[in-house]
Each structure stands twice: as structure tokens, then as C-alpha cells.
Design an enzyme around this catalytic site. Structure first.
Site, PDB file in Angstrom:
ATOM      1  N   GLU A   1       0.827  -1.207   0.000  1.00 65.65           N
ATOM      2  CA  GLU A   1       0.000   0.000   0.000  1.00 65.65           C
ATOM      3  C   GLU A   1       0.859   1.254   0.000  1.00 65.65           C
ATOM      4  O   GLU A   1       1.814   1.359   0.775  1.00 65.65           O
ATOM      5  CB  GLU A   1      -0.896  -0.036   1.242  1.00 65.65           C
ATOM      6  CG  GLU A   1      -2.296   0.421   1.008  1.00 65.65           C
ATOM      7  CD  GLU A   1      -3.068  -0.435   0.000  1.00 65.65           C
ATOM      8  OE1 GLU A   1      -3.105  -0.053  -1.189  1.00 65.65           O
ATOM      9  OE2 GLU A   1      -3.630  -1.455   0.395  1.00 65.65           O
ATOM     10  N   HIS A   2       0.518   2.162  -0.895  1.00 65.49           N
ATOM     11  CA  HIS A   2       1.221   3.436  -1.088  1.00 65.49           C
ATOM     12  C   HIS A   2       2.641   3.221  -1.623  1.00 65.49           C
ATOM     13  O   HIS A   2       3.453   4.147  -1.606  1.00 65.49           O
ATOM     14  CB  HIS A   2       1.240   4.275   0.195  1.00 65.49           C
ATOM     15  CG  HIS A   2      -0.121   4.818   0.535  1.00 65.49           C
ATOM     16  ND1 HIS A   2      -0.570   6.031   0.075  1.00 65.49           N
ATOM     17  CD2 HIS A   2      -1.155   4.284   1.234  1.00 65.49           C
ATOM     18  CE1 HIS A   2      -1.810   6.239   0.503  1.00 65.49           C
ATOM     19  NE2 HIS A   2      -2.189   5.182   1.205  1.00 65.49           N
ATOM     20  N   THR A   3       2.927   2.035  -2.072  1.00 65.29           N
ATOM     21  CA  THR A   3       4.254   1.757  -2.630  1.00 65.29           C
ATOM     22  C   THR A   3       4.307   2.063  -4.125  1.00 65.29           C
ATOM     23  O   THR A   3       5.385   2.238  -4.670  1.00 65.29           O
ATOM     24  CB  THR A   3       4.626   0.278  -2.412  1.00 65.29           C
ATOM     25  OG1 THR A   3       3.461  -0.510  -2.675  1.00 65.29           O
ATOM     26  CG2 THR A   3       5.093   0.028  -1.000  1.00 65.29           C
TER      27      THR A   3
ATOM     28  N   ASP B   1      -4.138   0.781  -9.665  1.00 65.26           N
ATOM     29  CA  ASP B   1      -5.566   0.509  -9.864  1.00 65.26           C
ATOM     30  C   ASP B   1      -5.911   0.294 -11.336  1.00 65.26           C
ATOM     31  O   ASP B   1      -6.658  -0.622 -11.691  1.00 65.26           O
ATOM     32  CB  ASP B   1      -6.400   1.666  -9.298  1.00 65.26           C
ATOM     33  CG  ASP B   1      -6.061   1.958  -7.849  1.00 65.26           C
ATOM     34  OD1 ASP B   1      -5.425   1.102  -7.208  1.00 65.26           O
ATOM     35  OD2 ASP B   1      -6.417   3.036  -7.363  1.00 65.26           O
TER      36      ASP B   1
ATOM     37  N   TYR C   1      -3.733  12.208   0.703  1.00 66.89           N
ATOM     38  CA  TYR C   1      -2.965  11.330  -0.189  1.00 66.89           C
ATOM     39  C   TYR C   1      -1.766  12.100  -0.755  1.00 66.89           C
ATOM     40  O   TYR C   1      -0.620  11.649  -0.711  1.00 66.89           O
ATOM     41  CB  TYR C   1      -3.886  10.855  -1.321  1.00 66.89           C
ATOM     42  CG  TYR C   1      -3.279   9.864  -2.285  1.00 66.89           C
ATOM     43  CD1 TYR C   1      -3.340   8.503  -2.031  1.00 66.89           C
ATOM     44  CD2 TYR C   1      -2.655  10.281  -3.459  1.00 66.89           C
ATOM     45  CE1 TYR C   1      -2.807   7.585  -2.917  1.00 66.89           C
ATOM     46  CE2 TYR C   1      -2.116   9.377  -4.353  1.00 66.89           C
ATOM     47  CZ  TYR C   1      -2.196   8.026  -4.075  1.00 66.89           C
ATOM     48  OH  TYR C   1      -1.656   7.122  -4.962  1.00 66.89           O
TER      49      TYR C   1
HETATM   50  C1  GLA Z   1      -5.066   4.666  -4.363  1.00 68.18           C
HETATM   51  C2  GLA Z   1      -4.242   5.036  -5.588  1.00 68.18           C
HETATM   52  C3  GLA Z   1      -3.216   3.936  -5.891  1.00 68.18           C
HETATM   53  C4  GLA Z   1      -2.393   3.592  -4.651  1.00 68.18           C
HETATM   54  C5  GLA Z   1      -3.300   3.353  -3.451  1.00 68.18           C
HETATM   55  C6  GLA Z   1      -2.531   3.165  -2.171  1.00 68.18           C
HETATM   56  O1  GLA Z   1      -5.846   3.541  -4.632  1.00 68.18           O
HETATM   57  O2  GLA Z   1      -5.075   5.209  -6.711  1.00 68.18           O
HETATM   58  O3  GLA Z   1      -2.399   4.351  -6.955  1.00 68.18           O
HETATM   59  O4  GLA Z   1      -1.444   4.588  -4.389  1.00 68.18           O
HETATM   60  O5  GLA Z   1      -4.218   4.415  -3.259  1.00 68.18           O
HETATM   61  O6  GLA Z   1      -1.786   2.010  -2.213  1.00 68.18           O
END
Ligand code: GLA
Length: 387
Positions: A35-37, A173, A223
Site C-alpha cells: 500500500e502506497h508503494t 488501480d 494522499y
Molecule cells: C489509491 C491510488 C493507488 C495507490 C493506493 C494506495 O488507490 O489510486 O495508486 O497509491 O491508493 O496504495
């Protein structure tokens, strides 16, 4: 969903132009770990879910886009070449963003009539926006006979979100919505943009998603703030370690420990999450390949604690869902999934315990918060396609 009924509705709404038409689908996703990587050039391990957006489209002979959002019973009209952000109808921006990127690429495209509907919960961290972007991109490029490799299409959809919608999301995503595969998770190396499909077909375990029903408020600014903090760490290390670095991917745990005292506490903790999370994703890959669900579960829980304590993107309701889950029989791991600040948790649950898990979580979460959670059980699904 009843596609024939949707087509009947389509032709009640729009005149049949007699031109090329088609039905397209793109799924939402749940991130198993990582996550957030993605925007730190790291690794992620999501899977597509059995919830999707379906879009019907037919070319027009002019430059108009007429779009009908079935679930909102709302129709909008815009023109290629005159697209502008619509602050009142967020859904339209994902579609316009795609058109805008196609035009920027100099692709020759005609207008369309389109209609869409879906069952990906919104604002729940399951990527309903990416699904809408990807399905719109697939529809528009296919009907206009513009050929894109799956990766190219995912990157185009990401650019639509970055540039038109204005969210600086990473690549996860859109990639998984386009490239997902039934009974597989997708390991993405967000630096090289290469990916590996990893079989995830263990009949004894299920992925169960619990929706806290806390909508991610103000997520975009939080974010973007996390991105900024990661960049501060990169800027610091870039001067320190004798080589140019462009992302936290280039920093390891030893380097971080060595320079700990020179970083502010927040920047240190954000960096520690990213660096340890990348390691956990690679470990999870091994666990999946060797079918070691105990290990995968441990890594998921460690990921949650790191997101809660170091990256600070969880919230009380997500923490509660994880705590309640871990107290149940047959639960191997649980963690928040997606950007955080609300949304869902993802849980790895022994098949025979799933029913009990669902009823216990519903009862206990509701008792403590007054909110009835939504629960979805999903196998890894196929990515976007023409039906
Ligand atoms: C959202 C963003 C992704 C990712 C996640 C965290 O879903 O769209 O690109 O950064 O947050 O992992």
C-alpha cells in the site's frame, strides 16, 4: 446484469446511429498487500474482484459525447475538443479525462453515445474510478479502432486521473483493472512497469472484504501529503548515499537506520513504511507461490500495523475491523486496503469459517460503531474486456 435490457434502454435513450457498437466491462480491485508503494516505484500485489462497471457504446458521426449514467439516472453531453472539468458531476470527469488523453495523443476519434452501470462500491477503496476510466478507454479505443497494448491503455487511464481529474494516483488501480486474471493476483513492479500473474487458487481460503462504510473524506489532500513526505525522504537520501536516487525504492532498511536521526520523525516513519512494505510484498509473492497462507496472513497484518503506526493512513473503524477479524476463528490475516482514511479491509479467511466470520463481524462492528458493514466475498477476477 441483464445486458439485453441495458441495450433496450440504450436505444430508448439514444437514436441508433447504425455505427460500430459494443459492450465492455472493467472490474474494481482489492489490494492484497503493497500500500502506497506504487508511487514510490515499489511493488504491489492486487487482484481484480467480481464487481465491475459495464459500459455500452455506439459511435456517432459527429464529435459529441452523450453519456448516460444508469445508476444516477443522469445524462450529460459534451464535445470532443471542448472538454472541461465538471465539479458537479464527478463521474463525467473520468470519462472526459480519457477522451482528453486520447486527443492529446493525436488519435483520430469520433464521438459516441454511451451508457454505464456498475456494482463497485464508491469511495470504498475498491477502485470504482479506475474501473470507470479503464472501461471508457477500452470502449473508446475499440470502437474507434485505436489499438492499445493492455499496459498502454492502463497508463492512459492513469494519466486521465492525474491530469484531468487531478489526483496524483500511482499505477496500481488502472493496471489491475485492465490486466487482472481469474484465479490470479498481479505482482506489479511499479518502476519497470513489468508484471507477473501469480496463481491464487486455494479452495480452502477466501478473500473477504469488509466495508467500514466510512467514506474517504478529504482523501486527495491527505494522499498528496503522503506523496510529498515520501518525496522529502527521497530528496534527503539523494544527497546522502553517493548515487542519484529517484524514489524510496532505492533506499533499504540499513540506510534508513543509519540516517534516522537526521530525518524528522514523520518523514522517517513514512519512509520506514514504504521500505518495509516493499519487502513484505516480495515475501508475500513467495508465500503465494508456495501456498503458505499462514505467512501471507502474517504479512498482511504487519502491513496493517505499519499503515496504522508509520504511514498514518488508517482510521479507528478500519483498526476496529482488523482487530475484530483477528479475533475470529480461521482468519489468517487482515488489513486496510486502498488509500486508507476509510473504505475497506481485506481478510484472508478459511473457507469453512467464512459464514461465521461474516455474521460475527457484522454483529460486533455494528455493536461498537452503530454502522452495519457491507461484506463481499470475491475470487480473483478477469480484467477489462469486450463482452
Ligand atoms: C489509491 C491510488 C493507488 C495507490 C493506493 C494506495 O488507490 O489510486 O495508486 O497509491 O491508493 O496504495
Amino acid at each position: 446484469m441483464d445486458i439485453q435490457m441495458l441495450w433496450r434502454k440504450f436505444y430508448e435513450t439514444f437514436k441508433n446511429t447504425g455505427l460500430e457498437s459494443g459492450t465492455f466491462l472493467a472490474p474494481g480491485r482489492v489490494n492484497l498487500i503493497g500500500e502506497h508503494t506504487d508511487y514510490n516505484d515499489g511493488f504491489v500485489l492486487p487482484m481484480a474482484i467480481e464487481k465491475e462497471i459495464i459500459m455500452l457504446g455506439q459511435l456517432r458521426s459527429d464529435e459529441k459525447i452523450k453519456a448516460y449514467a444508469w445508476d444516477y439516472k443522469q445524462q450529460l453531453e459534451f464535445k470532443l475538443g471542448e472538454l472541461s472539468f465538471d465539479k458537479d458531476n464527478m463521474w463525467a470527469n473520468y470519462i472526459m479525462g480519457i477522451m482528453d488523453e486520447l486527443m492529446k495523443m493525436g488519435k483520430k476519434i469520433q464521438g459516441v453515445n454511451l451508457m454505464f452501470t456498475g456494482n463497485v462500491p464508491q469511495g470504498a477503496g475498491l477502485s470504482s474510478s479506475a474501473a470507470l476510466e479503464v472501461v471508457a478507454a477500452l470502449m473508446m479505443s475499440t470502437l474507434n479502432q485505436v489499438d492499445f497494448e493492455p499496459i498502454e491503455l492502463a497508463l492512459l487511464a492513469q494519466r486521465a486521473e492525474n491530469n484531468f481529474v487531478g489526483v496524483q494516483c500511482g499505477i496500481m488501480d488502472q493496471y489491475i483493472s485492465r490486466l487482472g486474471k481469474k484465479n490470479h493476483a498481479l505482482l506489479i513492479d511499479c518502476r519497470t512497469k513489468k508484471y507477473e500473474l501469480i496463481p491464487f487458487e486455494n479452495d480452502n481460503y477466501k478473500v473477504v472484504i469488509c466495508n467500514s462504510k466510512v467514506k474517504r473524506g478529504l482523501v486527495d489532500s491527505k494522499y498528496n501529503k503522503r506523496r510529498e513526505e515520501c518525496n522529502q525522504a527521497v530528496a534527503y537520501f539523494n544527497n546522502k548515499i553517493g548515487k542519484k536516487i529517484s524514489a524510496l525504492r532505492d533506499v533499504n532498511q540499513e540506510m534508513l537506520a543509519e540516517y534516522k536521526d537526521n530525518l524528522t520523525e514523520n518523514v522517517y516513519k513514512r519512509a520506514r513504511h514504504i521500505i518495509t512494505e516493499n519487502d513484505r510484498v516480495l515475501e508475500s509473492r513467495k508465500a503465494l507461490i508456495s501456498n503458505n497462507m499462514d505467512r501471507l496472513g502474517e504479512l498482511m497484518l504487519a502491513s496493517h500495523l505499519s499503515l496504522r503506526d508509520d504511514f498514518a493512513v488508517s482510521c479507528a473503524e478500519l483498526d476496529l475491523l482488523v482487530e475484530l477479524a483477528m479475533a475470529e476463528e480461521g482468519v489468517k490475516g487482515a488489513r486496510m486496503t486502498g488509500a486508507g482514511f476509510g473504505g475497506c479491509t481485506v481478510n484472508l479467511v478459511r473457507q469453512v469459517d467464512v459464514d461465521n466470520f461474516i455474521s460475527q463481524i457484522c454483529e460486533n462492528y455494528q455493536k461498537k460503531t452503530g454502522i452495519k458493514p457491507d461484506i463481499y466475498v470475491s475470487n480473483p477476477a478477469d480484467g477489462a474486456r469486450k463482452l
